[in-house]
Design a protein around this motif. Structure first.
Motif, PDB file in Angstrom:
ATOM      1  N   GLU A  99      -4.517   2.905 -13.692  1.00 16.15           N
ATOM      2  CA  GLU A  99      -5.377   3.656 -12.886  1.00 16.15           C
ATOM      3  C   GLU A  99      -6.022   2.834 -11.666  1.00 16.15           C
ATOM      4  N   GLU A 100      -6.565   1.767 -12.025  1.00 21.30           N
ATOM      5  CA  GLU A 100      -7.371   0.706 -11.119  1.00 21.30           C
ATOM      6  C   GLU A 100      -6.325   0.237 -10.240  1.00 21.30           C
ATOM      7  N   VAL A 101      -5.153  -0.161 -10.368  1.00 23.68           N
ATOM      8  CA  VAL A 101      -4.255  -0.685  -9.526  1.00 23.68           C
ATOM      9  C   VAL A 101      -3.693   0.139  -8.683  1.00 23.68           C
ATOM     10  N   GLY A 102      -3.669   1.556  -9.333  1.00 19.51           N
ATOM     11  CA  GLY A 102      -3.087   2.640  -8.255  1.00 19.51           C
ATOM     12  C   GLY A 102      -4.185   2.876  -7.293  1.00 19.51           C
ATOM     13  N   ASP A 133       0.931   5.915  -4.328  1.00 20.44           N
ATOM     14  CA  ASP A 133       1.687   7.416  -4.139  1.00 20.44           C
ATOM     15  C   ASP A 133       1.924   8.003  -5.707  1.00 20.44           C
ATOM     16  N   ALA A 134       2.334   7.103  -6.752  1.00 21.48           N
ATOM     17  CA  ALA A 134       2.718   7.540  -7.872  1.00 21.48           C
ATOM     18  C   ALA A 134       2.469   6.425  -8.786  1.00 21.48           C
ATOM     19  N   ILE A 135       2.091   6.895  -9.979  1.00 22.46           N
ATOM     20  CA  ILE A 135       2.170   5.951 -10.982  1.00 22.46           C
ATOM     21  C   ILE A 135       3.163   6.169 -12.154  1.00 22.46           C
ATOM     22  N   VAL A 136       3.868   5.336 -12.773  1.00 26.48           N
ATOM     23  CA  VAL A 136       5.215   5.632 -13.697  1.00 26.48           C
ATOM     24  C   VAL A 136       4.681   4.880 -14.790  1.00 26.48           C
ATOM     25  N   VAL A 137       4.848   5.705 -15.893  1.00 22.62           N
ATOM     26  CA  VAL A 137       4.597   5.130 -17.280  1.00 22.62           C
ATOM     27  C   VAL A 137       5.737   5.530 -18.222  1.00 22.62           C
ATOM     28  N   ARG A 167       0.933  -1.094  -0.123  1.00 20.05           N
ATOM     29  CA  ARG A 167      -0.013   0.094  -0.055  1.00 20.05           C
ATOM     30  C   ARG A 167       0.693   1.276   0.127  1.00 20.05           C
ATOM     31  N   HIS A 168       0.432   2.323  -0.634  1.00 22.64           N
ATOM     32  CA  HIS A 168       1.292   3.461  -0.729  1.00 22.64           C
ATOM     33  C   HIS A 168       2.601   3.221  -1.616  1.00 22.64           C
ATOM     34  N   GLY A 169       2.688   2.304  -2.541  1.00 21.84           N
ATOM     35  CA  GLY A 169       3.648   1.872  -3.212  1.00 21.84           C
ATOM     36  C   GLY A 169       3.812   2.861  -4.377  1.00 21.84           C
ATOM     37  N   VAL A 170       4.698   2.333  -5.537  1.00 23.22           N
ATOM     38  CA  VAL A 170       4.898   3.104  -6.741  1.00 23.22           C
ATOM     39  C   VAL A 170       4.382   2.080  -7.681  1.00 23.22           C
ATOM     40  N   VAL A 171       3.246   2.400  -8.568  1.00 21.92           N
ATOM     41  CA  VAL A 171       3.039   1.483  -9.714  1.00 21.92           C
ATOM     42  C   VAL A 171       3.763   1.983 -11.036  1.00 21.92           C
ATOM     43  N   VAL A 172       4.106   0.826 -11.494  1.00 26.95           N
ATOM     44  CA  VAL A 172       4.794   1.133 -12.814  1.00 26.95           C
ATOM     45  C   VAL A 172       4.423   0.226 -13.807  1.00 26.95           C
ATOM     46  N   SER A 186       9.598   1.103 -21.286  1.00 28.88           N
ATOM     47  CA  SER A 186       9.004   0.661 -20.092  1.00 28.88           C
ATOM     48  C   SER A 186      10.235   0.222 -19.068  1.00 28.88           C
ATOM     49  N   GLU A 187      11.330  -0.208 -19.589  1.00 30.01           N
ATOM     50  CA  GLU A 187      12.568  -0.468 -18.941  1.00 30.01           C
ATOM     51  C   GLU A 187      13.085   1.018 -18.015  1.00 30.01           C
ATOM     52  N   ARG A 188      12.862   1.978 -19.051  1.00 29.28           N
ATOM     53  CA  ARG A 188      13.330   3.177 -18.416  1.00 29.28           C
ATOM     54  C   ARG A 188      12.432   3.709 -17.436  1.00 29.28           C
ATOM     55  N   ALA A 189      11.101   3.637 -17.476  1.00 28.11           N
ATOM     56  CA  ALA A 189      10.213   3.738 -16.498  1.00 28.11           C
ATOM     57  C   ALA A 189      10.317   2.909 -15.341  1.00 28.11           C
ATOM     58  N   LEU A 190      10.526   1.710 -15.492  1.00 26.48           N
ATOM     59  CA  LEU A 190      11.126   0.863 -14.429  1.00 26.48           C
ATOM     60  C   LEU A 190      12.194   1.412 -13.472  1.00 26.48           C
ATOM     61  N   ALA A 191      13.238   1.654 -14.142  1.00 24.48           N
ATOM     62  CA  ALA A 191      14.348   2.313 -13.602  1.00 24.48           C
ATOM     63  C   ALA A 191      14.100   3.561 -12.900  1.00 24.48           C
ATOM     64  N   TYR A 192      13.137   4.292 -13.375  1.00 27.10           N
ATOM     65  CA  TYR A 192      12.720   5.582 -12.408  1.00 27.10           C
ATOM     66  C   TYR A 192      12.050   5.259 -11.368  1.00 27.10           C
ATOM     67  N   ALA A 193      11.099   4.144 -11.663  1.00 29.30           N
ATOM     68  CA  ALA A 193      10.221   3.643 -10.576  1.00 29.30           C
ATOM     69  C   ALA A 193      11.024   3.278  -9.414  1.00 29.30           C
ATOM     70  N   ILE A 194      11.915   2.489  -9.639  1.00 35.15           N
ATOM     71  CA  ILE A 194      12.706   1.757  -8.738  1.00 35.15           C
ATOM     72  C   ILE A 194      13.462   2.900  -7.933  1.00 35.15           C
TER      73      ILE A 194
END
Length: 149
Positions: free
Chosen positions: A129-132, A138-142, A36-41, A49-57
């Motif tokens: 959005e639904e998973v968020g 706290d954030a959704i990264v795409v 809960r209150h994590g970062v969704v990517v 999506s690999e760049r988005a994953l690196a940013y989300a990490i």
């Protein structure tokens, strides 16, 4: 005035308000409370999506939260829209999620943060959005494309 008046209970509104969240909770999917209150990517294995994953990490590590990696499986239309009725979509089994899960499990860069992989089917934006919402993210990264759309 003839007859008896029955006063409304003082807590009537409060009782009605308490029942509404319970009904909303029943319609939601259960999620791991540790995230809960994590970062969704959103992740599909593409370079974007690999760049988005690196940013989300990085975001998850800095905030000390978990990472919810979402792969949205393909849905194909079963009919062509003829202008009178919308197309019907069918979920197609997507084995790509299993492959992505194995790749992510072997990745060294994910060892710094707790993470889970969630598979969904449907519209990418809606599902992220639904998973968020489900995880109170706290954030959704795409990712984004680097060309003309």
């Amino acid at each position: 005035m003839a007859g008896h008046e029955f006063p409304e209970p003082a807590d009537r509104k409060r009782v009605a308000d308490q029942a509404a969240p319970e009904a909303a909770e029943e319609t939601r999917h259960s999620c791991d409370p540790a995230f809960r209150h994590g970062v969704v990517v959103g992740f599909d294995g593409s370079m974007s999506s690999e760049r988005a994953l690196a940013y989300a990490i990085g975001m998850a590590v800095r905030s000390g939260s978990g990472l919810i990696i979402v792969h949205v499986a393909n849905r194909l239309p079963t009919t062509v829209w003829a202008g009178c009725e919308p197309p019907v979509f069918v979920d197609v089994p997507d084995h790509r999620t299993e492959v992505l899960g194995l790749e992510l499990a072997c990745a060294d860069y994910l060892s710094e943060v707790p993470w889970i992989l969630v598979e969904r089917g449907g519209d990418i934006c809606h599902e992220l959005e639904e998973v968020g919402r489900e995880y109170s993210a706290d954030a959704i990264v795409v990712g984004s494309t680097h060309g003309l759309v």
